[in-house]
Motif scaffolding. Structure first.
Motif, PDB file in Angstrom:
ATOM      1  N   SER A  67       4.680   1.498  17.245  1.00  0.00           N
ATOM      2  CA  SER A  67       3.614   2.417  16.855  1.00  0.00           C
ATOM      3  C   SER A  67       4.116   3.314  15.730  1.00  0.00           C
ATOM      4  CB  SER A  67       3.224   3.287  18.052  1.00  0.00           C
ATOM      5  OG  SER A  67       4.297   4.154  18.395  1.00  0.00           O
ATOM      6  N   PRO A  68       3.208   3.969  14.998  1.00  0.00           N
ATOM      7  CA  PRO A  68       3.649   4.898  13.955  1.00  0.00           C
ATOM      8  C   PRO A  68       4.586   5.982  14.487  1.00  0.00           C
ATOM      9  CG  PRO A  68       1.315   4.418  13.700  1.00  0.00           C
ATOM     10  CD  PRO A  68       1.740   3.787  15.000  1.00  0.00           C
ATOM     11  N   ASP A 175      -5.536  -1.687   4.302  1.00  0.00           N
ATOM     12  CA  ASP A 175      -6.052  -2.144   5.599  1.00  0.00           C
ATOM     13  C   ASP A 175      -4.951  -2.785   6.458  1.00  0.00           C
ATOM     14  OD1 ASP A 175      -8.616  -1.292   4.916  1.00  0.00           O
ATOM     15  OD2 ASP A 175      -9.116  -3.216   3.985  1.00  0.00           O
ATOM     16  N   GLY A 176      -3.766  -2.166   6.416  1.00  0.00           N
ATOM     17  CA  GLY A 176      -2.664  -2.643   7.241  1.00  0.00           C
ATOM     18  C   GLY A 176      -1.917  -3.846   6.703  1.00  0.00           C
ATOM     19  N   ARG A 177      -2.291  -4.303   5.510  1.00  0.00           N
ATOM     20  CA  ARG A 177      -1.624  -5.463   4.919  1.00  0.00           C
ATOM     21  C   ARG A 177      -0.993  -5.072   3.588  1.00  0.00           C
ATOM     22  NH1 ARG A 177      -2.986 -10.046   7.580  1.00  0.00           N
ATOM     23  NH2 ARG A 177      -2.306 -11.365   5.868  1.00  0.00           N
ATOM     24  N   HIS A 178       0.089  -5.768   3.238  1.00  0.00           N
ATOM     25  CA  HIS A 178       0.796  -5.464   1.997  1.00  0.00           C
ATOM     26  C   HIS A 178       0.006  -5.972   0.795  1.00  0.00           C
ATOM     27  CE1 HIS A 178       3.960  -5.253   5.081  1.00  0.00           C
ATOM     28  NE2 HIS A 178       4.535  -4.380   4.268  1.00  0.00           N
ATOM     29  N   ALA A 179       0.011  -5.156  -0.261  1.00  0.00           N
ATOM     30  CA  ALA A 179      -0.746  -5.492  -1.464  1.00  0.00           C
ATOM     31  C   ALA A 179       0.113  -5.218  -2.693  1.00  0.00           C
ATOM     32  CB  ALA A 179      -2.042  -4.677  -1.521  1.00  0.00           C
ATOM     33  N   MET A 180      -0.344  -5.714  -3.811  1.00  0.00           N
ATOM     34  CA  MET A 180       0.383  -5.596  -5.078  1.00  0.00           C
ATOM     35  C   MET A 180       0.726  -4.139  -5.389  1.00  0.00           C
ATOM     36  SD  MET A 180       0.898  -7.288  -8.203  1.00  0.00           S
ATOM     37  CE  MET A 180       0.842  -6.901  -9.966  1.00  0.00           C
ATOM     38  N   PRO A 181       1.983  -3.841  -5.763  1.00  0.00           N
ATOM     39  CA  PRO A 181       2.313  -2.479  -6.188  1.00  0.00           C
ATOM     40  C   PRO A 181       1.486  -2.090  -7.402  1.00  0.00           C
ATOM     41  CG  PRO A 181       4.296  -3.816  -5.895  1.00  0.00           C
ATOM     42  CD  PRO A 181       3.133  -4.754  -5.836  1.00  0.00           C
ATOM     43  N   GLY A 208       4.492 -13.123   2.944  1.00  0.00           N
ATOM     44  CA  GLY A 208       5.805 -13.066   3.569  1.00  0.00           C
ATOM     45  C   GLY A 208       6.143 -11.669   4.056  1.00  0.00           C
ATOM     46  N   LEU A 209       5.758 -10.648   3.302  1.00  0.00           N
ATOM     47  CA  LEU A 209       5.984  -9.268   3.739  1.00  0.00           C
ATOM     48  C   LEU A 209       5.225  -8.975   5.030  1.00  0.00           C
ATOM     49  CD1 LEU A 209       5.816  -7.214   0.404  1.00  0.00           C
ATOM     50  CD2 LEU A 209       7.844  -8.012   1.635  1.00  0.00           C
ATOM     51  N   ASP A 210       3.990  -9.449   5.108  1.00  0.00           N
ATOM     52  CA  ASP A 210       3.210  -9.251   6.338  1.00  0.00           C
ATOM     53  C   ASP A 210       3.894  -9.919   7.525  1.00  0.00           C
ATOM     54  OD1 ASP A 210       1.197  -7.791   5.091  1.00  0.00           O
ATOM     55  OD2 ASP A 210      -0.005  -9.567   4.636  1.00  0.00           O
ATOM     56  N   ASN A 211       4.412 -11.122   7.313  1.00  0.00           N
ATOM     57  CA  ASN A 211       5.072 -11.836   8.400  1.00  0.00           C
ATOM     58  C   ASN A 211       6.372 -11.161   8.814  1.00  0.00           C
ATOM     59  OD1 ASN A 211       3.065 -13.787   8.413  1.00  0.00           O
ATOM     60  ND2 ASN A 211       4.156 -15.150   7.017  1.00  0.00           N
ATOM     61  N   LEU A 212       7.090 -10.618   7.841  1.00  0.00           N
ATOM     62  CA  LEU A 212       8.395 -10.021   8.125  1.00  0.00           C
ATOM     63  C   LEU A 212       8.273  -8.633   8.747  1.00  0.00           C
ATOM     64  CD1 LEU A 212      11.502 -10.100   7.877  1.00  0.00           C
ATOM     65  CD2 LEU A 212      11.237  -9.190   5.556  1.00  0.00           C
ATOM     66  N   GLY A 214       5.276  -6.957   9.666  1.00  0.00           N
ATOM     67  CA  GLY A 214       4.123  -6.637  10.478  1.00  0.00           C
ATOM     68  C   GLY A 214       3.192  -5.687   9.749  1.00  0.00           C
ATOM     69  N   ARG A 215       2.386  -4.960  10.530  1.00  0.00           N
ATOM     70  CA  ARG A 215       1.426  -4.031   9.938  1.00  0.00           C
ATOM     71  C   ARG A 215       2.130  -2.998   9.073  1.00  0.00           C
ATOM     72  NH1 ARG A 215       1.096  -1.211  13.844  1.00  0.00           N
ATOM     73  NH2 ARG A 215       2.048   0.655  12.972  1.00  0.00           N
ATOM     74  N   CYS A 216       1.584  -2.747   7.896  1.00  0.00           N
ATOM     75  CA  CYS A 216       2.169  -1.708   7.041  1.00  0.00           C
ATOM     76  C   CYS A 216       1.487  -0.378   7.323  1.00  0.00           C
ATOM     77  CB  CYS A 216       2.030  -2.080   5.570  1.00  0.00           C
ATOM     78  SG  CYS A 216       0.332  -2.221   4.957  1.00  0.00           S
ATOM     79  N   ASP A 217       2.179   0.702   7.049  1.00  0.00           N
ATOM     80  CA  ASP A 217       1.648   2.038   7.228  1.00  0.00           C
ATOM     81  C   ASP A 217       1.344   2.640   5.857  1.00  0.00           C
ATOM     82  OD1 ASP A 217       2.000   1.957  10.002  1.00  0.00           O
ATOM     83  OD2 ASP A 217       4.088   2.597   9.827  1.00  0.00           O
TER      84      ASP A 217
END
Length: 222
Positions: A67-68, A175-181, A208-212, A214-217
């Motif tokens: 959790s956060p 939305d909890g997923r990694h996106a382009m910087p 791959g970042l999402d898989n490694l 998990g959810r991003c904050d």
């Protein structure tokens, strides 16, 4: 007894001398001697690199689904237990790298070369990271640079407030997923730059970042 000894001497004197090494054998002998001379260096780089990776695998496994609130506690554990290891490895690698070029797989083997890269990539010392990057660049120009070179380049650029070149650091969180910087130089040419150094496409990388991780904050306000 005397006669036996004379026969033995005659046999020895008649034995053929060993032939000189062929070029192939001579090369293998020279490489073996050089490798043995670097044994301690190889073991040290490989060992430090293994510890570097073990700390991160252990930490990310715990953090991935936390959790956060728990992630904040985990970050404190990281600072207490793992950051001192990064600092210790940095100081040792400075000594090993002084007065020489970057470590290559041809010299120390892939495992030790990767270990050296992991240490500098995770070093808290920006000046040392820049020194190491400069030592890598001639190898990159020859197509022999470390595969992680783009990561180190971008880490340094981020710390200096410059745009990233390869988009390997600090992905946005949507939305909890990694996106382009959003701090990438010449975004239109990004995929070409990444491909030139053997990197995945950005969609593959972000997945791959999402898989490694998990959810991003998303970053905290303020």
């Amino acid at each position: 007894m005397i006669r036996t000894g004379l026969v033995a001497v005659a046999m020895l004197s008649a034995a053929p001398a060993f032939a000189a090494d062929t070029p192939v054998v001579a090369q293998a002998r020279a490489e073996a001697q050089a490798l043995v001379a670097r044994e301690a260096l190889i073991e040290e780089l490989g060992g430090m690199g293994a510890v570097d990776q073990a700390t991160r695998v252990t930490f990310l496994k715990a953090r991935k689904t936390a959790s956060p609130e728990d992630r904040e506690a985990l970050d404190a554990i990281w600072a207490e237990h793992y950051e001192p290891i990064d600092r210790k490895h940095t100081e040792r690698l400075k000594t090993l790298l002084a007065g020489r070029g970057w470590f290559t797989p041809e010299e120390v083997g892939q495992r030790a070369a990767d270990g050296a890269f992991h240490i500098v990539n995770h070093s808290p010392d920006l000046a040392f990271q820049k020194e190491a990057l400069a030592k890598m660049e001639p190898l990159v120009a020859e197509g022999r640079g470390p595969s992680g070179y783009p990561n180190l380049y971008d880490r340094i650029a981020e710390q200096e407030g410059r745009p990233q070149r390869y988009a390997t650091q600090r992905a946005r969180c949507v939305d909890g997923r990694h996106a382009m910087p959003d701090n990438v130089e010449d975004p239109a040419g990004l995929e070409k730059r990444r491909a030139a150094l053997g990197l995945q496409t950005m969609p593959e990388y972000l997945k791959g970042l999402d898989n490694l991780y998990g959810r991003c904050d998303p970053p905290k306000a303020g």
